[in-house]
Design a protein around this motif. Structure first.
Motif, short mmCIF file in Angstrom:
data_model
loop_
_atom_site.label_atom_id
_atom_site.label_comp_id
_atom_site.label_asym_id
_atom_site.label_seq_id
_atom_site.Cartn_x
_atom_site.Cartn_y
_atom_site.Cartn_z
N ASN A 1 -5.24 2.34 0.56
CA ASN A 1 -4.44 1.02 0.25
C ASN A 1 -3.66 1.17 -0.77
O ASN A 1 -4.13 1.03 -1.96
CB ASN A 1 -5.77 0.11 0.21
CG ASN A 1 -5.14 -1.21 0.17
OD1 ASN A 1 -4.11 -1.66 0.46
ND2 ASN A 1 -5.76 -2.11 -0.32
N ILE A 2 -2.41 1.31 -0.66
CA ILE A 2 -1.25 1.52 -1.47
C ILE A 2 -0.64 0.08 -1.54
O ILE A 2 0.03 -0.14 -0.51
CB ILE A 2 -0.34 2.60 -1.12
CG1 ILE A 2 -1.27 3.83 -1.04
CG2 ILE A 2 0.81 2.77 -2.22
CD1 ILE A 2 -0.48 5.08 -0.58
N THR A 3 -0.50 -0.27 -2.71
CA THR A 3 0.29 -1.63 -2.86
C THR A 3 1.67 -1.26 -3.50
O THR A 3 1.59 -1.02 -4.79
CB THR A 3 -0.51 -2.70 -3.71
OG1 THR A 3 -1.81 -2.84 -3.18
CG2 THR A 3 0.22 -3.80 -3.83
N GLY A 4 2.66 -2.02 -2.81
CA GLY A 4 4.11 -1.44 -3.37
C GLY A 4 4.81 -0.30 -2.38
O GLY A 4 4.33 0.21 -1.63
N ASP A 5 5.93 -0.09 -3.00
CA ASP A 5 6.91 0.81 -1.87
C ASP A 5 6.68 2.19 -2.32
O ASP A 5 6.42 2.69 -3.60
CB ASP A 5 8.36 0.42 -2.11
CG ASP A 5 8.75 -0.95 -1.71
OD1 ASP A 5 7.97 -1.71 -0.78
OD2 ASP A 5 9.71 -1.52 -1.93
N ASN B 1 7.13 1.56 7.96
CA ASN B 1 6.00 0.77 7.59
C ASN B 1 4.69 1.45 7.98
O ASN B 1 4.60 2.45 8.86
CB ASN B 1 5.79 -0.50 8.29
CG ASN B 1 7.17 -1.49 7.75
OD1 ASN B 1 7.98 -1.64 8.70
ND2 ASN B 1 7.13 -2.16 6.55
N VAL C 1 -0.07 1.11 3.69
CA VAL C 1 0.70 0.94 2.59
C VAL C 1 1.45 -0.71 2.60
O VAL C 1 1.91 -1.16 3.83
CB VAL C 1 2.29 1.62 2.88
CG1 VAL C 1 3.16 1.39 1.48
CG2 VAL C 1 1.88 3.30 2.86
N ASP C 2 1.19 -1.44 1.75
CA ASP C 2 1.44 -2.79 1.62
C ASP C 2 2.77 -2.66 0.89
O ASP C 2 2.89 -3.24 -0.02
CB ASP C 2 0.31 -3.55 0.73
CG ASP C 2 0.68 -5.15 0.63
OD1 ASP C 2 1.59 -5.60 1.66
OD2 ASP C 2 0.09 -5.88 -0.13
N GLY C 3 3.79 -2.42 1.62
CA GLY C 3 5.01 -2.48 1.27
C GLY C 3 6.04 -1.59 2.10
O GLY C 3 5.60 -1.37 3.25
N SER D 1 -9.68 4.71 -7.39
CA SER D 1 -8.86 4.07 -8.13
C SER D 1 -9.10 4.40 -9.64
O SER D 1 -10.07 4.92 -10.13
CB SER D 1 -8.82 2.66 -7.67
OG SER D 1 -9.99 2.16 -7.98
#
Length: 265
Positions: free
Chosen positions: A128-132, A157, A161-163, A257
Motif C-alpha cells: 500500500n504505497i501512498t504517493g507517486d 495506475n 499505489v495510491d497515486g 512500515s
C-alpha cells in the motif's frame, strides 16, 4: 559570516560611477559602501561555514574577513554567492523541541515522488504505497508485480499505489521530467557522499534492520538492507530528520512500515 537570509543567491552592485555613502541591507545585515568611489572597509560579519565560498571584486579575489584600501570607480560589480554546501537544518518552531538529525537534503524535483528508482521496483505482496512513484532511465517493464493499468498517457495506475506511476518510456512530458528528477537524485547522493558528517551508525544489524529503533541521525550501509518487520523512528516531537544511505538493494517484506514515536515530522 552570516547574512541572515541565505535564500538571497547573490548581490550585484554596479559601480560605473563613484558611489556616495550608501548603506545596503541584505536580510537585515547592513553593508556600508564608502564615499567617492572608495571602499575603505567591507565587513560581512559571521556567515555560517560553507555559505560564502567566494567574494569577487572586479574579477580579483579578496579576503572575506575584511577588505581595506582604495577600490577603483571602474569596479564592475561585487558578487557574493550564497550557496549552501551541506544539509540545511530545519528551522525550530516556537513551542516545539529543537530539531535533531543531519538536516534536510535538497532532493530537487525528485521530492515529488515517494519512491524513485533507476533500474527496477518489484512488488511481491499486498503493498500500500501512498504517493507517486517513478522509474528512470529504465522502462515501465522494470516495474513488476504492480498490475499496471496504462492507457498511453504520461502515467499509469495500480491497485497497490495510491497515486500515479511514471516511467521513462511513457508519453511526454514524463521522459523529460524524469530525466531532471534523476539528475536531482544524483546530486543528492553526491551531497551525502561528500558529507564530512560522521555516520551515527554503520552497517547496523548486518543489513537487517527489522525491529530496530533509530534516533534522529545519519545511518549508512555499504550493501543491501532488508526490513523483515516494522522499524521505529524515535524523535523528539520536532522537525527531526533521519538519513539512511544504502549501498545496495532495499528489500521490505509485505506489510512492513516505519513507526514514528513522539509524533516527529
Amino acid at each position: 559570516m552570516p547574512v541572515s537570509d541565505p535564500a538571497v543567491p547573490a548581490l550585484a552592485l554596479p559601480t560605473a560611477a563613484p558611489l556616495p555613502g550608501l548603506p545596503i541591507s541584505i536580510g537585515g545585515t547592513l553593508l556600508s559602501i564608502g564615499t567617492a568611489g572608495l571602499l575603505p572597509s567591507l565587513t560581512l560579519g559571521g556567515l555560517p561555514a560553507g555559505l560564502l565560498p567566494s567574494l569577487t571584486l572586479g574579477g580579483l579575489p579578496a579576503a572575506v574577513s575584511g577588505l581595506t584600501g582604495l577600490i577603483p570607480t571602474s569596479l564592475p560589480q561585487i558578487i557574493i554567492p550564497l550557496i549552501p554546501s551541506k544539509p540545511v537544518q530545519p528551522k525550530a518552531t516556537p513551542g516545539v523541541p529543537a530539531p535533531l538529525g543531519p538536516g534536510l537534503i535538497d532532493l530537487g524535483t525528485s521530492k515529488d515522488f515517494v519512491l524513485f528508482a533507476a533500474a527496477g521496483i518489484s512488488n511481491t505482496g499486498a503493498s500500500n504505497i501512498t504517493g507517486d512513484i517513478a522509474i528512470s532511465p529504465y522502462a515501465a517493464s522494470s516495474l513488476t508485480g504492480f498490475g499496471l493499468v496504462y492507457g498511453g498517457g504520461p502515467s499509469s495506475n495500480s491497485s497497490f499505489v495510491d497515486g500515479e506511476i511514471f516511467a521513462a518510456d511513457y508519453a511526454a512530458p514524463t521522459p523529460k521530467r524524469l530525466t531532471t528528477a534523476l539528475g536531482d537524485v544524483g546530486t543528492a547522493f553526491a551531497t551525502v557522499s561528500k558529507s564530512k558528517d560522521k555516520p551515527d551508525g554503520v552497517d547496523l544489524g548486518g543489513g537487517e534492520i527489522g525491529g530496530m529503533s533509530f534516533k534522529p541521525g545519519f545511518y549508512k550501509w555499504g550493501s543491501a538492507v532488508t526490513v523483515s518487520k516494522n522499524f521505529t523512528l524515535v524523535g523528539t516531537g520536532g522537525n527531526d530528520t533521519w538519513l539512511f544511505a544504502i549501498g545496495g538493494v532495499l528489500t521490505l517484506n509485505p506489510g512492513v512500515s516505519s513507526v514514528r514515536v513522539n509524533h516527529s515530522r
